[in-house]
Scaffold this motif. Sequence first.
Motif, PDB file in Angstrom:
ATOM      1  N   HIS A  13       0.836  -1.211   0.000  1.00  0.00           N
ATOM      2  CA  HIS A  13       0.000   0.000   0.000  1.00  0.00           C
ATOM      3  C   HIS A  13       0.871   1.261   0.000  1.00  0.00           C
ATOM      4  CE1 HIS A  13      -3.013  -2.961   1.017  1.00  0.00           C
ATOM      5  NE2 HIS A  13      -2.449  -3.196   2.183  1.00  0.00           N
ATOM      6  N   GLU A  14       1.770   1.351  -0.978  1.00  0.00           N
ATOM      7  CA  GLU A  14       2.673   2.502  -1.038  1.00  0.00           C
ATOM      8  C   GLU A  14       1.928   3.796  -1.353  1.00  0.00           C
ATOM      9  OE1 GLU A  14       6.820   2.154  -2.493  1.00  0.00           O
ATOM     10  OE2 GLU A  14       6.116   0.275  -3.371  1.00  0.00           O
ATOM     11  N   ARG A  15       0.921   3.736  -2.216  1.00  0.00           N
ATOM     12  CA  ARG A  15       0.204   4.953  -2.579  1.00  0.00           C
ATOM     13  C   ARG A  15      -0.493   5.598  -1.379  1.00  0.00           C
ATOM     14  NH1 ARG A  15      -2.581   3.914  -8.544  1.00  0.00           N
ATOM     15  NH2 ARG A  15      -0.604   3.701  -9.725  1.00  0.00           N
ATOM     16  N   PRO A  16      -1.236   4.830  -0.554  1.00  0.00           N
ATOM     17  CA  PRO A  16      -1.813   5.464   0.650  1.00  0.00           C
ATOM     18  C   PRO A  16      -0.745   6.031   1.591  1.00  0.00           C
ATOM     19  CG  PRO A  16      -2.908   3.382   0.193  1.00  0.00           C
ATOM     20  CD  PRO A  16      -1.742   3.459  -0.731  1.00  0.00           C
ATOM     21  N   LEU A  17       0.403   5.362   1.676  1.00  0.00           N
ATOM     22  CA  LEU A  17       1.462   5.879   2.543  1.00  0.00           C
ATOM     23  C   LEU A  17       2.016   7.196   2.007  1.00  0.00           C
ATOM     24  CD1 LEU A  17       3.401   2.590   3.403  1.00  0.00           C
ATOM     25  CD2 LEU A  17       1.962   3.943   4.931  1.00  0.00           C
ATOM     26  N   TRP A  18       2.217   7.283   0.664  1.00  0.00           N
ATOM     27  CA  TRP A  18       2.695   8.552   0.101  1.00  0.00           C
ATOM     28  C   TRP A  18       1.649   9.659   0.277  1.00  0.00           C
ATOM     29  CZ3 TRP A  18       7.380   9.740  -0.400  1.00  0.00           C
ATOM     30  CH2 TRP A  18       8.340   8.845  -0.829  1.00  0.00           C
ATOM     31  N   PHE A  19       0.379   9.293   0.194  1.00  0.00           N
ATOM     32  CA  PHE A  19      -0.672  10.287   0.438  1.00  0.00           C
ATOM     33  C   PHE A  19      -0.589  10.822   1.864  1.00  0.00           C
ATOM     34  CE2 PHE A  19      -4.973  11.171   2.061  1.00  0.00           C
ATOM     35  CZ  PHE A  19      -5.327  12.221   1.228  1.00  0.00           C
ATOM     36  N   LEU A  20      -0.348   9.926   2.832  1.00  0.00           N
ATOM     37  CA  LEU A  20      -0.203  10.373   4.226  1.00  0.00           C
ATOM     38  C   LEU A  20       1.045  11.229   4.404  1.00  0.00           C
ATOM     39  CD1 LEU A  20      -1.253   7.149   6.197  1.00  0.00           C
ATOM     40  CD2 LEU A  20      -2.566   9.255   5.896  1.00  0.00           C
ATOM     41  N   VAL A  21       2.110  10.934   3.636  1.00  0.00           N
ATOM     42  CA  VAL A  21       3.316  11.765   3.714  1.00  0.00           C
ATOM     43  C   VAL A  21       3.007  13.181   3.241  1.00  0.00           C
ATOM     44  CG1 VAL A  21       5.618  12.084   2.761  1.00  0.00           C
ATOM     45  CG2 VAL A  21       4.896   9.818   3.510  1.00  0.00           C
ATOM     46  N   VAL A  22       2.308  13.298   2.107  1.00  0.00           N
ATOM     47  CA  VAL A  22       1.933  14.623   1.599  1.00  0.00           C
ATOM     48  C   VAL A  22       1.004  15.331   2.582  1.00  0.00           C
ATOM     49  CG1 VAL A  22       0.756  15.836  -0.277  1.00  0.00           C
ATOM     50  CG2 VAL A  22       2.261  13.901  -0.789  1.00  0.00           C
ATOM     51  N   LEU A  23       0.045  14.583   3.138  1.00  0.00           N
ATOM     52  CA  LEU A  23      -0.864  15.176   4.113  1.00  0.00           C
ATOM     53  C   LEU A  23      -0.107  15.634   5.351  1.00  0.00           C
ATOM     54  CD1 LEU A  23      -3.911  15.704   4.425  1.00  0.00           C
ATOM     55  CD2 LEU A  23      -4.079  13.523   5.635  1.00  0.00           C
ATOM     56  N   GLY A  24       0.917  14.873   5.766  1.00  0.00           N
ATOM     57  CA  GLY A  24       1.720  15.282   6.911  1.00  0.00           C
ATOM     58  C   GLY A  24       2.512  16.543   6.629  1.00  0.00           C
ATOM     59  N   ALA A  25       3.028  16.682   5.390  1.00  0.00           N
ATOM     60  CA  ALA A  25       3.737  17.916   5.036  1.00  0.00           C
ATOM     61  C   ALA A  25       2.796  19.109   5.072  1.00  0.00           C
ATOM     62  CB  ALA A  25       4.366  17.761   3.650  1.00  0.00           C
ATOM     63  N   ALA A  26       1.569  18.908   4.579  1.00  0.00           N
ATOM     64  CA  ALA A  26       0.586  20.000   4.651  1.00  0.00           C
ATOM     65  C   ALA A  26       0.250  20.339   6.097  1.00  0.00           C
ATOM     66  CB  ALA A  26      -0.672  19.599   3.884  1.00  0.00           C
ATOM     67  N   GLY A  27       0.153  19.322   6.940  1.00  0.00           N
ATOM     68  CA  GLY A  27      -0.125  19.577   8.353  1.00  0.00           C
ATOM     69  C   GLY A  27       0.995  20.339   9.028  1.00  0.00           C
ATOM     70  N   ALA A  28       2.252  19.999   8.682  1.00  0.00           N
ATOM     71  CA  ALA A  28       3.376  20.742   9.254  1.00  0.00           C
ATOM     72  C   ALA A  28       3.347  22.202   8.809  1.00  0.00           C
ATOM     73  CB  ALA A  28       4.688  20.081   8.828  1.00  0.00           C
ATOM     74  N   GLY A  29       3.002  22.427   7.530  1.00  0.00           N
ATOM     75  CA  GLY A  29       2.880  23.812   7.069  1.00  0.00           C
ATOM     76  C   GLY A  29       1.771  24.550   7.770  1.00  0.00           C
ATOM     77  N   LEU A  30       0.627  23.875   7.994  1.00  0.00           N
ATOM     78  CA  LEU A  30      -0.489  24.511   8.704  1.00  0.00           C
ATOM     79  C   LEU A  30      -0.091  24.887  10.129  1.00  0.00           C
ATOM     80  CD1 LEU A  30      -3.496  25.272   8.999  1.00  0.00           C
ATOM     81  CD2 LEU A  30      -3.941  22.865   9.600  1.00  0.00           C
ATOM     82  N   ALA A  31       0.604  23.974  10.829  1.00  0.00           N
ATOM     83  CA  ALA A  31       1.023  24.277  12.194  1.00  0.00           C
ATOM     84  C   ALA A  31       2.001  25.440  12.224  1.00  0.00           C
ATOM     85  CB  ALA A  31       1.646  23.034  12.830  1.00  0.00           C
ATOM     86  N   ALA A  32       2.921  25.504  11.249  1.00  0.00           N
ATOM     87  CA  ALA A  32       3.887  26.605  11.214  1.00  0.00           C
ATOM     88  C   ALA A  32       3.197  27.937  10.953  1.00  0.00           C
ATOM     89  CB  ALA A  32       4.946  26.326  10.146  1.00  0.00           C
TER      90      ALA A  32
END
Length: 516
Positions: A13-32
């Motif tokens: 399930h690499e695609r769902p994992l990469w989606f979570l990676v992108v979502l995590g980057a967006a979350g880090a930007g939102l927190a910053a």
Amino acid sequence: MTNAPEATCRPLHERPLWFLVVLGAAGAGLAAVRLADRGVPDVWTAVGLSLALAGVVSLHHVTTRVSADAYGVHARTLLRRRSVAWGDIADVRVLLTYAHTSRAHESRRVGLALRDGHRLRLPLPRSWSPDDPDFDAKLDAFRALHRRHGSPESSDLPVISHRTAGGGWAGSLALCALLLVSAGVAAWFVPNAASDEQAWRSARPCTAETPAAGRDDCLTTAWAVIARTDANRPKQRSWLYFTDSRPLHRLEVSPEAARDFRSGDHVELTVWRGQVMKVTGAGHSWHEHITTARSLAVVAALLALAAGYPAAKVLVRLRGRRLPDDEVLPSALPFAGALAGTALWLLPLCYLRPTAPLSSPAQITWATAGSLLTLALLMGAWRATRVRTPEEADAAGRPEEAEAGEAAEQPEQGEVFLSARFLESTDFNPHGFGTHIALGDGAPAVTPGPGRFAAKRIPVERLTVTNVRRARGSDGDTVPRSWHIAELDDAGTPIRLAAAPADLTRIVRALGSART
């Protein structure tokens, strides 16, 4: 010879994992952005940080790779890379754990036993099912490469689980230490609990002559009117609310008390050391629970006894440290029986004399007799958990036959049904239905119970015993720890027969006698 990997393991399930990676980057930007805008954390900052954490975990999983080629095994994670040559690997093995104690949800991973004594657990491949063709194919590829480019110490596949000698003992040791610390803390509070209990029992109502400094140790009363009650389930808090919040806004009580009292009831509150200890109304009353020294002493003793079981598991594992890693260790349950026997005399002693358990000759005699009982039980448990090899079991059975004047090849006299089972399905044991083997009157047969109903004859003429050994992790959890395994050749097909050591010796000899 090329450097291209001959076996490669990638996460599912690499695609769902990469989606979570992108979502995590967006979350880090939102927190910053939220922190830069407001300067203080808020709800959106917490959401962004949670997504960022999930992204980091997903990035760790999605970047994990394990490959094997002619040179060895190569593992790569987000923070580390490691390669091990085939010449440094003694065995490729399966590490087995169970999820929720169910064999239908087992977790399998691949482990490497190095020749220097160290062990390496590979992050991939991994399976959460006992029947996973992809995991089995990857495992077979690893073993084939090891046989081709290395020198395995064992031709069989070692399976390591919590039952085998190669399993870890750090968890049991940590649990033992935690329980002992908890027992010590509970025992530490026993004298204080005894003092508070005695003070509460001897407390008297305050009088006009009682000084202000001593009013905490005497009983004061206050009148109040219940405004409403809030009775919840037993695992939730229940409350009494008072009119005009006098003398307090609300009081936590038991669910039964909250159902007994009614709005408008006039109640009397008994206060001791600044805490409401009793509520008395028309026909109803509630008392605050007082932790007694007896209960704390019993809890401390129970925790100390509970710590003995993981300690016994560590002892059994240390005792079998010289066994092969995949051999099943004896069960620690005999030590649990010794602990249960200790509880029979220790808990009454702690309950009756929590602060001075050895303050009289009768108590000393009781403790001495109980200690001797515990010692005897522990000696029995030590003997019951010894590692018994097939050679010892075979030697133990021969003197009995010599005393009876019978040779080992003599047929059984009288019919007996021995608890045993073949671990593979065969024509005489379809679907593994057999639980007993009938010996004596007639040919040996497999039966589904201690009786001749549905018995199927064992074709002894085509069976040959090739080896008798102790149980291993690859034999499965259905084989009791104390049983031994007989490896048989069924006209070219290897099968296994499991039984208690003495019964297995008897069955093997009976099969040999019937064949000759």
